[in-house]
Design a protein around this motif. Structure first.
Motif, PDB file in Angstrom:
ATOM      1  N   ALA A   1      70.612  25.549  41.668  1.00 23.61           N
ATOM      2  CA  ALA A   1      70.979  24.689  40.607  1.00 23.61           C
ATOM      3  C   ALA A   1      70.023  23.390  40.479  1.00 23.61           C
ATOM      4  O   ALA A   1      69.798  23.189  39.409  1.00 23.61           O
ATOM      5  N   ALA A   2      69.960  22.490  41.536  1.00 24.93           N
ATOM      6  CA  ALA A   2      69.058  21.535  41.337  1.00 24.93           C
ATOM      7  C   ALA A   2      67.707  21.832  40.988  1.00 24.93           C
ATOM      8  O   ALA A   2      67.112  21.081  40.269  1.00 24.93           O
ATOM      9  N   ALA A   3      67.103  22.886  41.462  1.00 24.81           N
ATOM     10  CA  ALA A   3      65.762  23.472  41.086  1.00 24.81           C
ATOM     11  C   ALA A   3      65.806  23.532  39.578  1.00 24.81           C
ATOM     12  O   ALA A   3      64.709  23.307  38.803  1.00 24.81           O
ATOM     13  N   LEU A   4      66.821  24.375  39.184  1.00 19.28           N
ATOM     14  CA  LEU A   4      66.893  24.806  37.761  1.00 19.28           C
ATOM     15  C   LEU A   4      66.933  23.793  36.792  1.00 19.28           C
ATOM     16  O   LEU A   4      66.270  23.671  35.791  1.00 19.28           O
ATOM     17  N   CYS A   5      67.884  22.670  37.148  1.00 21.52           N
ATOM     18  CA  CYS A   5      68.020  21.549  36.445  1.00 21.52           C
ATOM     19  C   CYS A   5      66.656  20.638  36.453  1.00 21.52           C
ATOM     20  O   CYS A   5      66.170  20.155  35.257  1.00 21.52           O
ATOM     21  N   LEU A   6      65.956  20.539  37.518  1.00 17.67           N
ATOM     22  CA  LEU A   6      64.703  19.929  37.446  1.00 17.67           C
ATOM     23  C   LEU A   6      63.807  20.650  36.362  1.00 17.67           C
ATOM     24  O   LEU A   6      62.970  19.848  35.680  1.00 17.67           O
TER      25      LEU A   6
ATOM     26  N   LEU B   1      64.685  22.696  33.789  1.00 21.09           N
ATOM     27  CA  LEU B   1      65.275  22.720  32.245  1.00 21.09           C
ATOM     28  C   LEU B   1      65.197  20.921  31.846  1.00 21.09           C
ATOM     29  O   LEU B   1      64.764  20.916  30.808  1.00 21.09           O
ATOM     30  N   SER B   2      65.548  20.124  32.624  1.00 21.19           N
ATOM     31  CA  SER B   2      65.398  18.751  32.121  1.00 21.19           C
ATOM     32  C   SER B   2      64.028  18.320  31.915  1.00 21.19           C
ATOM     33  O   SER B   2      63.853  17.460  30.838  1.00 21.19           O
ATOM     34  N   SER B   3      63.028  18.705  32.549  1.00 20.95           N
ATOM     35  CA  SER B   3      61.678  18.194  32.486  1.00 20.95           C
ATOM     36  C   SER B   3      61.132  18.951  30.969  1.00 20.95           C
ATOM     37  O   SER B   3      60.343  18.011  30.422  1.00 20.95           O
ATOM     38  N   VAL B   4      61.488  20.084  30.845  1.00 19.43           N
ATOM     39  CA  VAL B   4      60.910  20.854  29.630  1.00 19.43           C
ATOM     40  C   VAL B   4      61.606  20.289  28.462  1.00 19.43           C
ATOM     41  O   VAL B   4      60.842  19.957  27.540  1.00 19.43           O
ATOM     42  N   THR B   5      62.906  20.280  28.552  1.00 17.66           N
ATOM     43  CA  THR B   5      63.392  19.877  27.170  1.00 17.66           C
ATOM     44  C   THR B   5      63.403  18.425  26.799  1.00 17.66           C
ATOM     45  O   THR B   5      63.541  18.052  25.933  1.00 17.66           O
ATOM     46  N   GLY B   6      63.181  17.473  28.114  1.00 20.20           N
ATOM     47  CA  GLY B   6      63.051  16.056  27.869  1.00 20.20           C
ATOM     48  C   GLY B   6      61.386  15.949  27.425  1.00 20.20           C
ATOM     49  O   GLY B   6      61.405  14.846  26.435  1.00 20.20           O
ATOM     50  N   PHE B   7      60.735  16.532  27.745  1.00 18.49           N
ATOM     51  CA  PHE B   7      59.180  16.366  27.105  1.00 18.49           C
ATOM     52  C   PHE B   7      59.227  16.716  25.516  1.00 18.49           C
ATOM     53  O   PHE B   7      58.696  16.014  24.795  1.00 18.49           O
ATOM     54  N   ILE B   8      59.939  17.781  25.130  1.00 15.63           N
ATOM     55  CA  ILE B   8      59.963  18.282  23.744  1.00 15.63           C
ATOM     56  C   ILE B   8      60.857  17.193  23.022  1.00 15.63           C
ATOM     57  O   ILE B   8      60.412  16.891  21.938  1.00 15.63           O
ATOM     58  N   ALA B   9      61.962  16.848  23.540  1.00 13.11           N
ATOM     59  CA  ALA B   9      62.816  15.827  22.847  1.00 13.11           C
ATOM     60  C   ALA B   9      62.115  14.656  22.583  1.00 13.11           C
ATOM     61  O   ALA B   9      62.277  13.953  21.572  1.00 13.11           O
ATOM     62  N   CYS B  10      61.446  14.051  23.638  1.00 10.99           N
ATOM     63  CA  CYS B  10      60.598  12.907  23.674  1.00 10.99           C
ATOM     64  C   CYS B  10      59.528  12.950  22.618  1.00 10.99           C
ATOM     65  O   CYS B  10      59.496  11.997  21.470  1.00 10.99           O
ATOM     66  N   ASN B  11      58.820  14.050  22.318  1.00  7.20           N
ATOM     67  CA  ASN B  11      57.684  14.164  21.661  1.00  7.20           C
ATOM     68  C   ASN B  11      58.678  14.370  19.972  1.00  7.20           C
ATOM     69  O   ASN B  11      58.043  13.420  18.884  1.00  7.20           O
ATOM     70  N   GLU B  12      59.595  15.006  19.784  1.00  5.63           N
ATOM     71  CA  GLU B  12      60.035  15.317  18.544  1.00  5.63           C
ATOM     72  C   GLU B  12      60.839  13.736  17.930  1.00  5.63           C
ATOM     73  O   GLU B  12      60.833  13.545  16.706  1.00  5.63           O
ATOM     74  N   ALA B  13      61.414  12.935  18.996  1.00  7.86           N
ATOM     75  CA  ALA B  13      62.015  11.648  18.698  1.00  7.86           C
ATOM     76  C   ALA B  13      60.933  10.765  18.379  1.00  7.86           C
ATOM     77  O   ALA B  13      61.124  10.059  17.405  1.00  7.86           O
TER      78      ALA B  13
ATOM     79  N   VAL C   1      66.879  10.688  27.202  1.00  6.13           N
ATOM     80  CA  VAL C   1      67.550   9.772  28.490  1.00  6.13           C
ATOM     81  C   VAL C   1      68.198  10.641  29.155  1.00  6.13           C
ATOM     82  O   VAL C   1      68.099  10.340  30.587  1.00  6.13           O
ATOM     83  N   ALA C   2      68.978  11.453  28.692  1.00  5.19           N
ATOM     84  CA  ALA C   2      69.936  12.375  29.732  1.00  5.19           C
ATOM     85  C   ALA C   2      68.847  13.164  30.459  1.00  5.19           C
ATOM     86  O   ALA C   2      69.396  13.374  31.747  1.00  5.19           O
ATOM     87  N   CYS C   3      67.817  13.783  29.952  1.00  6.57           N
ATOM     88  CA  CYS C   3      66.878  14.822  30.847  1.00  6.57           C
ATOM     89  C   CYS C   3      66.184  13.776  31.793  1.00  6.57           C
ATOM     90  O   CYS C   3      65.867  14.323  32.837  1.00  6.57           O
ATOM     91  N   THR C   4      65.899  12.575  31.363  1.00  9.34           N
ATOM     92  CA  THR C   4      65.317  11.595  32.657  1.00  9.34           C
ATOM     93  C   THR C   4      66.295  11.488  33.688  1.00  9.34           C
ATOM     94  O   THR C   4      65.830  11.641  35.003  1.00  9.34           O
TER      95      THR C   4
END
Length: 220
Positions: free
Chosen positions: A19-24, A26-38, A95-98
């Motif tokens: 679960a921790a590896a999956l979260c690592l 998922l959060s890195s990919v989603t956070g990168f995309i969200a940061c660029n779109e923001a 922020v949440a993904c970070t």
């Protein structure tokens, strides 16, 4: 000296490690995309001008630049009224993904002497918040996709294979649904993934396992 890192992932239950590896990831990919779109939403006027100057080509719709421009303008028009709220949502998601990335990496590899239960709590709370922000993000994307679908229909109607009346009717029926579906499916997968991970780390079984692994706390 740099604090000694102790890899204790072998002591973690297998489910927690997975679960921790999956979260690592998922959060890195989603956070990168969200940061660029923001960043795009915060600099929307510059983005709009750049898109108008260098409109991307869409081979599926032929080589008519007017069609590509119409689709691009429809997308920009749909984004414009929500740019402030969308920037806020995407920033919250970043922020949440970070937090999730940090907590999941610490869960897998925790500095010596630092309890993992605090990271578990962050994963539970930030995961729920990330799921909420990604759901709102997906709803906004679905609105943009649906508003852009009419321009997409007009572009497809100009192609020879869609000149028949029945083909045009199928376009009006299918294109809006397909474009909305294309925005909804990633939302369900990503937001659902965050929610499942959060609920997993909030569960009593995981809490007990992490507390046991941390050992007794020392009174001050």
């Amino acid at each position: 000296m740099k604090p000694r890192e102790v890899t204790r992932s072998g002591a973690l239950p297998r489910g927690v490690r997975v679960a921790a590896a999956l979260c690592l990831v998922l959060s890195s990919v989603t956070g990168f995309i969200a940061c660029n779109e923001a960043s795009t939403m915060m600099n929307f006027e510059a983005y709009r001008e750049a898109q108008r100057e260098h409109a991307p080509s869409l081979p599926l719709l032929g080589r008519d630049p007017a069609v590509t421009r119409a689709i691009m303008e429809a997308q920009l028009s749909a984004l414009s009224p929500m740019r402030e709220s969308r920037a806020l949502v995407l920033t919250g998601l970043s922020v949440a993904c970070t937090l999730l990335f940090f907590a999941s990496s610490r869960m897998l590899r925790s500095p010596d002497g630092i309890p993992r239960n605090g990271f578990r709590q962050v994963l539970g709370g930030a995961g729920i918040f990330a799921a909420l922000m990604r759901t709102i993000d997906g709803a906004q994307a679905a609105v943009v996709a649906r508003n852009t679908s009419q321009a997409m229909i007009e572009g497809l109607k100009g192609l020879p294979e869609f000149q028949a009346a029945d083909a045009a009717e199928q376009l009006h029926a299918l294109v809006p649904s397909l474009m909305t579906f294309g925005a909804v499916v990633p939302t369900v997968i990503v937001a659902g993934g965050f929610a499942v991970i959060a609920q997993y780390f909030r569960s009593e079984g995981v809490r007990d396992a992490i507390v046991t692994l941390d050992g007794p706390t020392e009174d001050p």
